[in-house]
Design a protein around this motif. Structure first.
Motif, PDB file in Angstrom:
ATOM      1  N   LEU A  69      46.336  25.810  96.950  1.00 33.18           N
ATOM      2  CA  LEU A  69      47.521  27.035  96.649  1.00 33.18           C
ATOM      3  C   LEU A  69      47.944  26.519  95.272  1.00 33.18           C
ATOM      4  O   LEU A  69      48.423  27.537  94.636  1.00 33.18           O
ATOM      5  CB  LEU A  69      48.661  26.641  97.683  1.00 33.18           C
ATOM      6  CG  LEU A  69      49.994  27.321  97.547  1.00 33.18           C
ATOM      7  CD1 LEU A  69      49.663  28.923  97.589  1.00 33.18           C
ATOM      8  CD2 LEU A  69      50.876  27.099  98.793  1.00 33.18           C
ATOM      9  N   ARG A  70      48.300  25.491  94.773  1.00 34.78           N
ATOM     10  CA  ARG A  70      48.624  24.924  93.390  1.00 34.78           C
ATOM     11  C   ARG A  70      47.866  25.706  92.466  1.00 34.78           C
ATOM     12  O   ARG A  70      48.139  26.319  91.261  1.00 34.78           O
ATOM     13  CB  ARG A  70      49.080  23.656  93.119  1.00 34.78           C
ATOM     14  CG  ARG A  70      50.294  23.035  93.855  1.00 34.78           C
ATOM     15  CD  ARG A  70      50.163  21.599  93.809  1.00 34.78           C
ATOM     16  NE  ARG A  70      51.518  21.190  94.632  1.00 34.78           N
ATOM     17  CZ  ARG A  70      51.535  20.138  95.113  1.00 34.78           C
ATOM     18  NH1 ARG A  70      50.502  19.195  95.026  1.00 34.78           N
ATOM     19  NH2 ARG A  70      52.624  19.853  95.706  1.00 34.78           N
ATOM     20  N   VAL A  71      46.484  25.606  92.599  1.00 34.07           N
ATOM     21  CA  VAL A  71      45.259  26.224  91.674  1.00 34.07           C
ATOM     22  C   VAL A  71      45.544  27.682  91.907  1.00 34.07           C
ATOM     23  O   VAL A  71      45.514  28.163  90.532  1.00 34.07           O
ATOM     24  CB  VAL A  71      44.069  25.699  92.013  1.00 34.07           C
ATOM     25  CG1 VAL A  71      43.274  26.167  91.345  1.00 34.07           C
ATOM     26  CG2 VAL A  71      43.931  24.119  91.933  1.00 34.07           C
ATOM     27  N   GLN A  87      51.601  38.964  97.512  1.00 37.33           N
ATOM     28  CA  GLN A  87      51.078  39.898  97.622  1.00 37.33           C
ATOM     29  C   GLN A  87      49.631  39.913  96.869  1.00 37.33           C
ATOM     30  O   GLN A  87      48.615  40.307  97.629  1.00 37.33           O
ATOM     31  CB  GLN A  87      51.816  41.353  97.047  1.00 37.33           C
ATOM     32  CG  GLN A  87      52.826  41.741  97.975  1.00 37.33           C
ATOM     33  CD  GLN A  87      54.060  42.613  97.312  1.00 37.33           C
ATOM     34  OE1 GLN A  87      53.636  42.934  96.179  1.00 37.33           O
ATOM     35  NE2 GLN A  87      54.910  42.868  97.939  1.00 37.33           N
ATOM     36  N   ALA A  88      49.460  39.498  95.718  1.00 35.30           N
ATOM     37  CA  ALA A  88      48.223  39.240  95.127  1.00 35.30           C
ATOM     38  C   ALA A  88      47.391  38.472  95.613  1.00 35.30           C
ATOM     39  O   ALA A  88      46.220  38.652  95.757  1.00 35.30           O
ATOM     40  CB  ALA A  88      48.581  38.796  93.588  1.00 35.30           C
ATOM     41  N   MET A  89      47.849  37.333  96.417  1.00 30.24           N
ATOM     42  CA  MET A  89      47.201  36.534  97.177  1.00 30.24           C
ATOM     43  C   MET A  89      46.527  37.121  98.488  1.00 30.24           C
ATOM     44  O   MET A  89      45.294  37.185  98.843  1.00 30.24           O
ATOM     45  CB  MET A  89      47.546  35.185  97.594  1.00 30.24           C
ATOM     46  CG  MET A  89      48.120  34.400  96.109  1.00 30.24           C
ATOM     47  SD  MET A  89      48.703  32.823  96.487  1.00 30.24           S
ATOM     48  CE  MET A  89      47.483  31.906  97.295  1.00 30.24           C
ATOM     49  N   LEU A 139      54.637  29.321  99.786  1.00 31.75           N
ATOM     50  CA  LEU A 139      54.445  29.756  98.281  1.00 31.75           C
ATOM     51  C   LEU A 139      55.716  29.146  97.626  1.00 31.75           C
ATOM     52  O   LEU A 139      55.693  28.651  96.568  1.00 31.75           O
ATOM     53  CB  LEU A 139      54.279  31.227  98.071  1.00 31.75           C
ATOM     54  CG  LEU A 139      53.672  31.757  96.784  1.00 31.75           C
ATOM     55  CD1 LEU A 139      52.402  30.873  96.393  1.00 31.75           C
ATOM     56  CD2 LEU A 139      53.230  33.144  96.772  1.00 31.75           C
ATOM     57  N   TYR A 140      56.728  29.412  97.900  1.00 34.22           N
ATOM     58  CA  TYR A 140      57.782  28.838  97.319  1.00 34.22           C
ATOM     59  C   TYR A 140      57.973  27.524  97.182  1.00 34.22           C
ATOM     60  O   TYR A 140      58.370  26.762  96.009  1.00 34.22           O
ATOM     61  CB  TYR A 140      59.312  29.263  97.899  1.00 34.22           C
ATOM     62  CG  TYR A 140      60.173  30.454  97.486  1.00 34.22           C
ATOM     63  CD1 TYR A 140      60.591  30.623  96.162  1.00 34.22           C
ATOM     64  CD2 TYR A 140      60.146  31.763  98.433  1.00 34.22           C
ATOM     65  CE1 TYR A 140      61.220  31.858  95.826  1.00 34.22           C
ATOM     66  CE2 TYR A 140      60.563  32.904  97.786  1.00 34.22           C
ATOM     67  CZ  TYR A 140      61.174  33.053  96.699  1.00 34.22           C
ATOM     68  OH  TYR A 140      61.517  34.107  96.272  1.00 34.22           O
ATOM     69  N   LEU A 176      55.597  22.809  91.100  1.00 37.19           N
ATOM     70  CA  LEU A 176      55.073  23.074  89.809  1.00 37.19           C
ATOM     71  C   LEU A 176      56.357  23.290  88.706  1.00 37.19           C
ATOM     72  O   LEU A 176      55.922  22.872  87.471  1.00 37.19           O
ATOM     73  CB  LEU A 176      54.279  24.498  89.765  1.00 37.19           C
ATOM     74  CG  LEU A 176      52.959  24.579  90.555  1.00 37.19           C
ATOM     75  CD1 LEU A 176      52.522  25.903  90.778  1.00 37.19           C
ATOM     76  CD2 LEU A 176      52.171  23.471  89.985  1.00 37.19           C
ATOM     77  N   VAL A 177      57.276  23.772  89.143  1.00 33.89           N
ATOM     78  CA  VAL A 177      58.506  23.819  88.283  1.00 33.89           C
ATOM     79  C   VAL A 177      59.001  22.583  88.041  1.00 33.89           C
ATOM     80  O   VAL A 177      59.235  22.042  86.896  1.00 33.89           O
ATOM     81  CB  VAL A 177      59.543  24.759  88.782  1.00 33.89           C
ATOM     82  CG1 VAL A 177      61.087  24.517  88.082  1.00 33.89           C
ATOM     83  CG2 VAL A 177      59.299  26.241  88.842  1.00 33.89           C
ATOM     84  N   GLU A 178      59.047  21.602  89.094  1.00 37.07           N
ATOM     85  CA  GLU A 178      59.714  20.273  88.915  1.00 37.07           C
ATOM     86  C   GLU A 178      58.744  19.287  87.992  1.00 37.07           C
ATOM     87  O   GLU A 178      59.246  18.462  87.343  1.00 37.07           O
ATOM     88  CB  GLU A 178      59.617  19.666  90.433  1.00 37.07           C
ATOM     89  CG  GLU A 178      60.970  20.274  91.123  1.00 37.07           C
ATOM     90  CD  GLU A 178      60.905  19.660  92.742  1.00 37.07           C
ATOM     91  OE1 GLU A 178      60.154  19.159  93.245  1.00 37.07           O
ATOM     92  OE2 GLU A 178      61.921  20.151  93.247  1.00 37.07           O
ATOM     93  N   HIS A 179      57.437  19.786  88.068  1.00 40.58           N
ATOM     94  CA  HIS A 179      56.419  18.978  87.181  1.00 40.58           C
ATOM     95  C   HIS A 179      56.369  19.532  85.913  1.00 40.58           C
ATOM     96  O   HIS A 179      55.606  18.991  85.117  1.00 40.58           O
ATOM     97  CB  HIS A 179      55.170  18.691  88.217  1.00 40.58           C
ATOM     98  CG  HIS A 179      55.290  17.786  88.977  1.00 40.58           C
ATOM     99  ND1 HIS A 179      55.810  18.051  90.558  1.00 40.58           N
ATOM    100  CD2 HIS A 179      55.210  16.520  88.988  1.00 40.58           C
ATOM    101  CE1 HIS A 179      55.870  17.015  91.256  1.00 40.58           C
ATOM    102  NE2 HIS A 179      55.526  15.957  90.313  1.00 40.58           N
TER     103      HIS A 179
END
Length: 171
Positions: free
Chosen positions: A30-32, A53-55, A67-68, A74-77
């Motif tokens: 998911l992160r990738v 939607q894209a996924m 997803l959130y 990813l934001v936190e890192h």
């Protein structure tokens, strides 16, 4: 502002894996996938809903809450930035890697996005904040405006309004 190298510029998944390793974040499918989607949409930030939607179109259905969670990590890192414009949905994009400070310009109409880092601008912002008693860590400047294409479209002559032919007035 200079253009930022993103996952889409290079080896795709390999770059996403490297980005995750650099911040000691476990690599997940998911992160990738999120990093790849944001890289492909480099000039158009995406909402979490648009990513879902894209996924789905790619055959990778995922729930929006899940997803959130991935986006939040990813934001936190420091890999992704997320910002809400004018009360609308939050937009996400890959964060500038070159420094802790990043500067973004986003079109309010089409959501086109440019990001970069400018040492002179960062220094001016730091001086301004220091003068007013606001210490800085890494700052992010988001400028919301209209891109040249949207301005041009807004100022282009529109088709004239139809003129209604009125029947002649009777005396």
């Amino acid at each position: 502002m200079r253009r930022v190298a993103t996952v889409a510029d290079g080896a795709g998944q390999a770059d996403a894996h490297a980005m995750l390793r650099r911040v000691h974040l476990r690599t997940t499918i998911l992160r990738v996938a999120v990093l790849e989607l944001l890289a492909e949409a480099a000039e158009r930030p995406m909402t979490v809903e648009a990513m879902a939607q894209a996924m789905l179109r790619r055959g990778q259905p995922i729930s929006v809450p899940t997803l959130y969670g991935a986006v939040r990590s990813l934001v936190e890192h420091g890999l992704v930035e997320r910002s809400r414009m004018d009360g609308g949905p939050a937009l996400c994009w890959i964060k500038e890697r070159a420094s802790a400070a990043s500067h973004q310009v986003v079109c309010k109409i089409c959501q086109r996005h440019a990001a970069g880092s400018d040492a002179e601008l960062s220094a001016q912002i730091a001086r301004f904040c220091a003068q007013h008693g606001f210490p800085l860590g890494g700052q992010s400047v988001l400028i919301q405006t209209q891109c040249a294409d949207c301005l041009r479209a807004a100022s282009s002559p529109r088709s004239p309004l139809p003129v209604l032919a009125l029947p002649p007035a009777h005396p």
